[in-house]
Design a protein around this motif. Structure first.
Motif, PDB file in Angstrom:
ATOM      1  N   THR A 230     -32.124 -58.973 -14.061  1.00  0.00           N
ATOM      2  CA  THR A 230     -33.328 -59.330 -14.916  1.00  0.00           C
ATOM      3  C   THR A 230     -33.546 -58.213 -15.929  1.00  0.00           C
ATOM      4  O   THR A 230     -33.866 -57.150 -15.743  1.00  0.00           O
ATOM      5  CB  THR A 230     -34.616 -59.365 -14.009  1.00  0.00           C
ATOM      6  OG1 THR A 230     -34.354 -60.203 -12.848  1.00  0.00           O
ATOM      7  CG2 THR A 230     -35.822 -59.961 -14.887  1.00  0.00           C
ATOM      8  N   LYS A 232     -36.104 -56.376 -18.394  1.00  0.00           N
ATOM      9  CA  LYS A 232     -37.694 -56.134 -17.884  1.00  0.00           C
ATOM     10  C   LYS A 232     -38.398 -56.386 -19.372  1.00  0.00           C
ATOM     11  O   LYS A 232     -39.711 -56.740 -19.325  1.00  0.00           O
ATOM     12  CB  LYS A 232     -37.713 -54.578 -17.719  1.00  0.00           C
ATOM     13  CG  LYS A 232     -37.125 -54.342 -16.278  1.00  0.00           C
ATOM     14  CD  LYS A 232     -37.893 -55.257 -15.150  1.00  0.00           C
ATOM     15  CE  LYS A 232     -39.059 -54.829 -14.949  1.00  0.00           C
ATOM     16  NZ  LYS A 232     -39.696 -55.534 -13.716  1.00  0.00           N
ATOM     17  N   HIS A 235     -38.122 -60.462 -19.757  1.00  0.00           N
ATOM     18  CA  HIS A 235     -38.377 -60.745 -18.294  1.00  0.00           C
ATOM     19  C   HIS A 235     -37.392 -62.287 -17.781  1.00  0.00           C
ATOM     20  O   HIS A 235     -37.874 -63.069 -17.309  1.00  0.00           O
ATOM     21  CB  HIS A 235     -39.969 -61.500 -18.103  1.00  0.00           C
ATOM     22  CG  HIS A 235     -41.026 -60.249 -18.228  1.00  0.00           C
ATOM     23  ND1 HIS A 235     -41.041 -59.315 -17.302  1.00  0.00           N
ATOM     24  CD2 HIS A 235     -41.749 -60.233 -19.169  1.00  0.00           C
ATOM     25  CE1 HIS A 235     -41.982 -58.530 -17.720  1.00  0.00           C
ATOM     26  NE2 HIS A 235     -42.303 -59.257 -18.872  1.00  0.00           N
ATOM     27  N   GLN A 270     -34.370 -50.786 -10.652  1.00  0.00           N
ATOM     28  CA  GLN A 270     -34.722 -50.560 -11.765  1.00  0.00           C
ATOM     29  C   GLN A 270     -34.252 -49.365 -12.407  1.00  0.00           C
ATOM     30  O   GLN A 270     -34.485 -48.466 -12.150  1.00  0.00           O
ATOM     31  CB  GLN A 270     -36.255 -50.883 -12.027  1.00  0.00           C
ATOM     32  CG  GLN A 270     -36.569 -51.136 -13.494  1.00  0.00           C
ATOM     33  CD  GLN A 270     -38.207 -51.326 -13.646  1.00  0.00           C
ATOM     34  OE1 GLN A 270     -38.897 -51.825 -12.918  1.00  0.00           O
ATOM     35  NE2 GLN A 270     -38.796 -50.614 -14.658  1.00  0.00           N
ATOM     36  N   THR A 408     -33.748 -54.930 -14.098  1.00  0.00           N
ATOM     37  CA  THR A 408     -33.502 -55.034 -12.549  1.00  0.00           C
ATOM     38  C   THR A 408     -32.522 -55.591 -11.957  1.00  0.00           C
ATOM     39  O   THR A 408     -32.170 -56.615 -12.156  1.00  0.00           O
ATOM     40  CB  THR A 408     -34.920 -55.565 -11.954  1.00  0.00           C
ATOM     41  OG1 THR A 408     -36.042 -54.810 -12.723  1.00  0.00           O
ATOM     42  CG2 THR A 408     -35.092 -55.590 -10.463  1.00  0.00           C
TER      43      THR A 408
END
Length: 797
Positions: A230, A232, A235, A270, A408
């Motif tokens: 993902t 960040k 998103h 992350q 992430t």
């Protein structure tokens, strides 16, 4: 007078060999109960030379012979009776035996007057003599016809080219195609079903001692939900192949479950994306100089070095996660893999549970989260410019001064205990049945189809020759491994269970790990011991393919490759060889691309006519035939010595004693090869014990080059090298773990301190010491072979 004569005739003195007799018996008749075998035997010391007075008795005896003893013949004069002359008698079995002294028994003939038993004795001996003579002649006739070859010889010569031609003629593309279709038609595609199918096939083909075994092992499998990456800042969630998570279709889930790193750590992390390219020392230096690497996520290209070695470096530098991809410039031509993720395994070999990995601990073999991704997703994460094709291809890389993405990474693998299956069958040898040539393939559902079809064709062709009368010298052991894709589990477990026998009895391992994974390049990989044999077979294939039009260039090396060959080459130092068709452009950068496991294309798709499968099968068959039939193993010590010298070309890191030992090894190996091996190939000098000792020296030569420890992913067998422009011992190119990171980390000692230089220098010296010891050990073994046969007699008296 008549009564006295009858009484004397009933007392005939002769000797029976009877189990119940314990001492000398004189003048009595022996009675032995049951069906007893009799051996007539007279004591030489009691026999006398016949006198002239014996003539009358002999004439009477001749008359008795002529009449067939149907009428009574006159009894010999008791005064003229003498013991029977020493001669050869016949046992009731028809065997001729010379009279021997029996210390437990002495026989005497009495001189009783007028006894009729003497006449019966002569007739009795005559009947037995004629019967024995008839049986003897019959035995000679039977032996003659048994050992006289018929019009069609049942056993062709072991080194006959006709045998090889017959063997290769029985291997065809159509047969392999039919075997593959049968294998693919199984309704149950589980590993157990495939293994049981192979077991039935091998038994039906005539292999002996076929065994189906299983091991309960710890397997790392995809989780119930796909692993994700993902971004960040946006998103945006991506699947490993680069498709957004919210756009996946119903058919995407199985593909994404296939894309994972077995035995990776699980959880979420992350961190910032860090471009480390191939993970070389220069790449890692640049990354370390730019930022703190703790808990960051590396983006790593597959190739140039073993994945486990790269991961060990990244772990030491503090990375928390790794995304692995294949650069499009290294991708296989004609295969569109830019949008495909793949699977890798972090298991160095065998059942992870034996290495302390547990289900309760998550089944991880690294502290990092590891996830393979597609090149398309790597390009997005690195913000790399678009790439071209062919010579204009631009490798993926993060542009300078580009802001790093923060992502992430979520990995949800699961571990469970399951059974894996091995199938092992043998084709027994005759002269050396305790010397084994191993032939190994895999039956994993994803990649084992073509290998299993080739294996079955080889077994069918070899057993067909055996049915025609051919018997190999050594035993061939055919093995189909389970659990290969998750770390060669089946071969490691079987090898460890049989390691004591294999250490002393295995002479070679012929691999069918993944025989056709492309159609562009025919690559032969072999340990230096088998380089000459491998080259000879490939040269023969190149000559034959001229007529067929498909002539791949020669390509033989001793590069270490992943696969089930690892245990036998790396742990046991068994000489190995493998033929495979590949589709690569740059060998030096793509040698470890085979660590990536894509959803396998079917053999029918890769090779519709199965001509490439046929080529691999024929080359493998020739290798097996040479290894099981050649009186002297086709191993060449001089090739090992030349390979060692070639790896020591960099004079800056080697010492004079090492160069001197390498030169001495070459001289002794050349002499051993010419003065010991060459004469042993002469049929006139093939003394079995001589040849067996010679083969044992050849078999053990590679064992000298096994070292105790190496960095992760690097073979312990020094004779196998890593790709590179300059040949070099792998432990010199990748030093021991204590000094790997001397210029990258200050965890062990203070930066630029004298202790740090001592650690690094000691590590290099340790590697050089291991190499020197290996060379000297090999030299001593060759010298031992020369000394062993120096005064060996050429003939046996």
């Amino acid at each position: 007078m008549s009564a006295a004569s009858d009484s004397a005739g009933d007392i005939m003195a002769y000797r029976k060999v009877c189990d119940t007799q314990a001492g000398p018996m004189v003048g009595e008749v022996l009675h032995c109960s049951g069906d007893l075998d009799l051996d007539w035997d007279l004591d030489k010391e009691q026999l006398q030379e016949p006198e002239p007075s014996m003539d009358r008795m002999q004439i009477q005896h001749v008359d008795c012979q002529i009449s067939g003893c149907s009428d009574p013949c006159p009894d010999p004069d008791p005064e003229l009776m003498e013991p029977i002359q020493s001669s050869v008698s016949v046992s009731p079995h028809g065997r001729f035996e010379r009279l021997q002294e029996d210390p437990n028994y002495i026989s005497h003939f009495t001189r009783a007057s007028g006894h009729k038993g003497q006449r019966r004795l002569h007739c009795f001996l005559l009947r037995y003599f004629l019967a024995g003579l008839g049986i003897f002649v019959l035995g000679l006739l039977i032996g003659w016809f048994t050992h006289t070859p018929t019009i069609k010889p049942p056993v062709p010569p072991s080194d006959s080219s006709d045998l090889l031609e017959d063997l290769l003629r029985g291997i065809t593309a159509d047969k392999i195609n039919a075997l593959q279709r049968s294998f693919s038609s199984l309704s149950d595609d589980s590993e157990e079903a495939r293994a049981r199918y192979l077991y039935r096939q091998w038994v039906g083909l005539g292999l002996t001692d076929v065994h189906l075994s299983n091991h309960t092992v710890l397997l790392s499998l995809p989780g119930s939900t796909p692993n994700t990456i993902t971004d960040k800042s946006t998103h945006q969630c991506f699947l490993p192949n680069g498709i957004p998570c919210d756009q996946r279709g119903p058919n995407d889930l199985p593909k994404q479950q296939f894309s994972y790193a077995a035995y990776s750590a699980v959880g979420s992390l992350q961190g910032e994306v860090v471009d480390v390219q191939y993970g070389s020392m220069d790449d890692l230096k640049r990354a370390k100089d730019s930022l703190d690497l703790t808990n960051q996520i590396a983006v790593l290209k597959l190739g140039q070095a073993p994945l486990l070695y790269k991961l060990s470096l990244l772990t030491e530098l503090g990375f928390g996660g790794v995304l692995i991809y294949i650069d499009p410039c290294n991708a296989l031509p004609g295969r569109h893999t830019s949008h495909q993720a793949f699977r890798v395994t972090l298991n160095p070999g065998g059942n992870p549970a034996t290495a302390g990995v547990s289900k309760e601990g998550g089944g991880n073999m690294t502290s990092m989260l590891v996830q393979p991704i597609s090149a398309f997703l790597a390009k997005t994460l690195l913000s790399s410019p678009s790439t071209g094709q062919g010579d204009s291809c631009i490798p993926l890389a993060m542009p300078p001064k580009t802001e790093r993405k923060k992502i992430t990474l979520t990995v949800g693998n699961q571990v469970s205990h399951k059974k894996i299956y091995n199938v092992v069958g043998t084709l027994k040898g005759r002269r050396n049945p305790d010397r084994y040539v191993l032939v190994g393939s895999r039956h994993d559902s994803e990649q084992g189809g073509g290998a299993s079809a080739i294996m079955n064709q080889l077994i069918a062709a070899l057993t067909e020759q055996a049915k025609r009368g051919w018997v190999p010298d050594r035993t061939t052991v055919f093995c189909s491994w389970g659990g290969s894709v998750l770390g060669n589990i089946g071969s490691y477990e079987w090898g460890k269970d049989n390691s004591v026998v294999l250490q002393s009895s295995a002479v070679a391992y012929v691999s069918l790990n993944f025989p056709v994974r492309g159609t562009e390049t025919l690559r032969a990989t072999a340990s230096p011991t088998l380089l000459q044999l491998t080259s000879d077979i490939q040269r023969r294939q190149l000559l034959s393919c001229i007529r067929g039009g498909n002539c791949p260039g020669p390509n033989v090396s001793s590069l270490q490759l992943p696969g089930d060959v690892s245990f036998f080459a790396n742990q046991l130092a068994v000489p190995t060889m493998e033929f495979a068709f590949e589709q690569t452009k740059a060998e030096e950068t793509t040698s470890f691309l085979s660590e990536a496991q894509f959803s396998a294309e079917s053999p029918e798709t890769l090779d519709p006519l199965f001509k490439f499968h046929e080529t691999i099968a024929k080359m493998t068959a020739e290798a097996i035939l040479r290894l099981v039939n050649d009186p002297v193993l086709p191993f060449y010590p001089l090739d090992i010595a030349l390979d060692v010298q070639n790896k020591l070309k960099d004079k800056s890191v080697v010492s004079p004693p090492m160069l001197s030992s390498a030169s001495s090894l070459r001289d002794h190996a050349a002499f051993f090869q010419s003065e010991t091996m060459r004469p042993a190939n002469d049929p006139k000098e093939r003394d079995p014990s001589h040849v067996r000792m010679l083969n044992d020296v050849l078999r053990d030569l590679e064992k000298s080059f096994i070292v105790p420890h190496t960095p992760p992913g690097i073979y312990r067998n020094l004779l196998y090298s890593l790709p590179g422009k300059t040949p070099q011992f792998s432990i010199l190119r990748f030093p021991q773990e204590a000094g790997q990171y001397c210029n990258l980390t200050s965890k062990l000692v203070k930066h630029n301190s004298p202790d740090k230089e001592v650690v690094c220098h000691s590590n290099v010296n340790q590697s050089l010491s291991l190499i020197l010891r290996a060379i000297q050990s090999a030299e001593r073994l060759v010298y031992f072979g020369l000394d062993l046969f120096e005064n060996y007699p050429n003939d046996t008296m």
